[in-house]
Design a protein around this motif. Structure first.
Motif, short mmCIF file in Angstrom:
data_model
loop_
_atom_site.label_atom_id
_atom_site.label_comp_id
_atom_site.label_asym_id
_atom_site.label_seq_id
_atom_site.Cartn_x
_atom_site.Cartn_y
_atom_site.Cartn_z
N SER A 144 2.10 1.89 -3.51
CA SER A 144 1.11 2.08 -4.22
C SER A 144 0.51 3.44 -4.14
N TYR A 145 0.40 3.75 -2.78
CA TYR A 145 -0.16 4.98 -2.55
C TYR A 145 0.90 6.10 -1.66
N ASP A 199 -10.42 5.06 -3.86
CA ASP A 199 -9.94 5.06 -5.32
C ASP A 199 -10.39 3.83 -5.83
N LYS A 206 1.46 9.11 -1.13
CA LYS A 206 0.79 10.39 -0.42
C LYS A 206 0.35 10.08 0.74
N ARG A 247 -7.12 -2.88 -7.13
CA ARG A 247 -6.33 -2.24 -7.88
C ARG A 247 -5.32 -3.02 -8.70
N ILE A 276 -7.83 6.36 1.45
CA ILE A 276 -7.76 6.53 -0.05
C ILE A 276 -7.63 5.11 -0.84
N VAL A 277 -7.28 4.23 -0.17
CA VAL A 277 -7.19 2.94 -1.13
C VAL A 277 -8.55 2.54 -1.39
N SER A 326 -9.10 -2.22 3.19
CA SER A 326 -7.89 -1.63 2.30
C SER A 326 -7.40 -2.90 1.60
N THR A 367 0.90 -1.32 0.06
CA THR A 367 -0.21 -0.17 0.04
C THR A 367 0.95 1.40 -0.09
#
Length: 605
Positions: free
Chosen positions: A87-88, A100, A90, A393, A96-97, A386, A84
């Motif tokens: 992949s993310y 998105d 920020k 994803r 967010i996961v 998550s 995670t």
């Protein structure tokens, strides 16, 4: 005075350019973001034993295979959250996961669960720290709520001083705790090797007649409370020094290794010593007592355990404000959570977290056992979402080596989903509040979003069609007599326009005649309008007059009410005056097309 007190508490304001210096190195980040997970060593094993004791002391040997299963889940979570992080980069973690990959509603469920969990983290950590203190000093048992609240206030103030300063302060006790527990485990293992385990403990594999799968699953889910806080690193990536992603991933692995070693070590010692949980003494306290006796080492370890449990709350103080910032940025929380304070931290989020966690401690009377199931289920929901989001994803993006990532996240999702369901079915009587509270939180998120969207639509200007309207101005000055305050207000009003009206609301005919005569003598060049009030209210007649004036002149003039107000030299002088100007201003703010302004007059004595 207030400003000086604030500076004393949180220090001097910091420039925005100093933000880079507030970022965390790996060692500092490990102390701040891992304290929650590492502190769970103090109660994770105990929660397993509390459940197993329902089947009798013979069932305590099950704590070992259950602890190994918890370690397996820890490994899966570490691998999953490492993916995670990459992949993310920020930050934002589960929110967010899920948003998105699974949609906004699912993201809000994950975000809301984490926000509630962080509040519970502070409440549980401070209450657990208090339990450690009262284990060593039983006389303080009745004051545990007060002790927990004092520590919440301390942590809130410390974090208001900035994440860099709080990390510097917290690094020492966190690493001292890790060292102390490792020393305890090594000393305990040596003692067991020399003297052998306790003679009355049940052997591994001993048949227990009244054990059930339901009880074992309940014990396993209770032991999984040791995994709370694992997600904090993925939420707080922006707090790391560059390269942020690599440093965050390294910190996560370091945390997993340390947590795993300490957790299995405490579980093994609890079994070898034949320790059963007690109401007024923690399992770690009993292990330390059995290893070193009640000497100086016992009190050092208990003191450090209490300290790390208190400081575990700091993980929430690091992660909650960032998550609240991201939700506020998406317009699901008030914009106040996006504002950085004097010390570059998100102060409003820190204060909000401290207040509500203290409230929880009071409501639950500092009882850790009642809060931990809520605490654990609040984090396993985001864990599951998550993992599921990352699965979607991998299938959607298909980057290099995506199959391995998909397998890891699939195992993680199935495991955490199982834990969540176990919690729901085995501890429903303790966690049912979650199913009421979380929908309310999500409903509030949507209401906040709708308000911001409606406000934006209403305030939006069509720059091609809409231009400023040029109107005249009528200024109304409410007066209570002829004073320097009124003189200053009328002087200011006349500097803006010649269309000024003074309005006096009178209750007594003699007072009205006296003022009219005095006003005529003074002759300030402004017409005086007198309104008579039979019910001794000055607001209603004045508002009716303003509404009438607005109705008559709204096409040609802007209506401004200019309120004279004197400012006292000392704050306590305010209690000696009726402050009618403040009441009038608050009431007039509801008038749709009326501008309300104040002309202050500062008293010198």
């Amino acid at each position: 005075m207030i400003s000086r007190f604030k500076r004393l508490l949180i220090g001097r304001p910091m420039k925005s350019a100093e933000l880079e210096g507030e970022r965390l190195s790996k060692l500092k980040a490990l102390a701040v973001l891992s304290s929650d997970a590492l502190s769970s060593v103090a109660y994770g094993t105990e929660q397993i034993l509390i459940v197993l004791m329902a089947a009798g002391f013979a069932a305590v040997w099950y704590s070992i295979p259950i602890s190994i299963a918890v370690l397996g889940l820890l490994l899966i979570l570490i691998l999953s959250y490492r993916q995670t992080i990459y992949s993310y980069p920020k930050g934002g973690g589960a929110y967010i996961v899920a948003k998105d990959n699974l949609g906004v509603s699912t993201g809000l469920l994950a975000g809301g669960s984490l926000l509630v969990d962080y509040i519970l983290t502070v409440a549980v950590s401070t209450s657990s720290g208090t339990d450690a203190i009262t284990s060593a000093f039983p006389a303080l048992h009745d004051h545990r709520v007060l002790i927990a609240i004092i520590m919440i206030v301390f942590l809130t103030v410390l974090n208001l001083r900035g994440i860099g300063e709080s990390a510097s302060v917290l690094a020492y006790p966190v690493y001292l705790f890790v060292a102390a527990v490792l020393v305890l485990i090594v000393a305990g293992v040596i003692k067991v090797i020399i003297h052998g385990p306790s003679s009355h403990i049940p052997e591994l594999g001993t048949a227990v007649s009244n054990i059930s799968l339901f009880l074992l699953l309940k014990a396993f889910s209770s032991g999984c409370s040791a995994l709370t806080g694992v997600e904090a690193v993925s939420n707080a990536i922006p707090n790391f020094k560059k390269p942020e992603v690599r440093n965050a991933a390294t910190t996560l692995i370091m945390m997993g290794v340390i947590l795993g070693v300490m957790f299995i070590g405490i579980s093994l010692l609890a079994y070898w010593y034949g320790i059963a949980p007690e109401q007024k003494e923690t399992v770690v306290s009993q292990i330390t007592d059995a290893t070193f006796g009640r000497g100086i080492l016992y009190y050092i370890i208990q003191g450090l355990t209490a300290m790390i449990l208190f400081l575990a709350a700091n993980t929430a103080y690091a992660a909650f404000p960032l998550l609240a910032f991201m939700l506020a940025k998406d317009k699901y929380m008030p914009h106040a959570f996006m504002v950085r304070g004097d010390r570059l931290g998100f102060s409003n989020g820190i204060i909000f977290l401290g207040f509500f966690s203290a409230l929880l401690v009071i409501v639950f009377h500092g009882d850790t056992t009642n809060m931990i199931p809520l605490y654990a289920v609040g984090v396993f929901i985001p864990f599951t979402l998550s993992q599921l989001g990352m699965m979607v994803r991998w299938i959607r993006v298909k980057p290099k080596n995506w199959v391995f990532g998909l397998i890891v996240n699939t195992i993680g999702m199935l495991t955490t989903l199982s834990i969540s369901l176990i919690f729901i079915f085995t501890k429903f009587t303790q966690i049912w509040l979650v199913f009421i509270f979380l929908p309310i939180v999500i409903f509030i998120f949507y209401k906040i979003k709708r308000h911001y969207m409606n406000t934006a639509d209403e305030l939006r200007v069509n720059i091609e069609m809409e231009k400023p309207a040029i109107k005249g101005s009528t200024i109304v000055v409410p007066v209570s007599g002829i004073t320097k305050v009124v003189l200053q207000s009328i002087s200011y009003a006349k500097s803006l326009t010649d269309n000024v009206v003074a309005v006096y609301v009178g209750f007594d005919e003699e007072e009205i005649e006296r003022l009219e005569k005095k006003w005529e003598e003074w002759n300030p060049g402004v017409r005086l309008v007198v309104l008579r009030s039979s019910y001794r209210s000055f607001i209603r007649p004045l508002v009716r007059f303003i509404e009438t004036l607005e109705w008559k002149s709204q096409e040609t003039d802007h209506i401004t009410v200019l309120i004279p107000q004197f400012i006292t030299k000392h704050w306590w002088h305010n209690f000696l005056h009726n402050q009618s100007s403040l009441l009038l201003r608050a009431y007039l703010f509801n008038q749709k097309d009326v501008v309300v302004a104040t002309v202050p007059y500062h008293l010198m004595r």
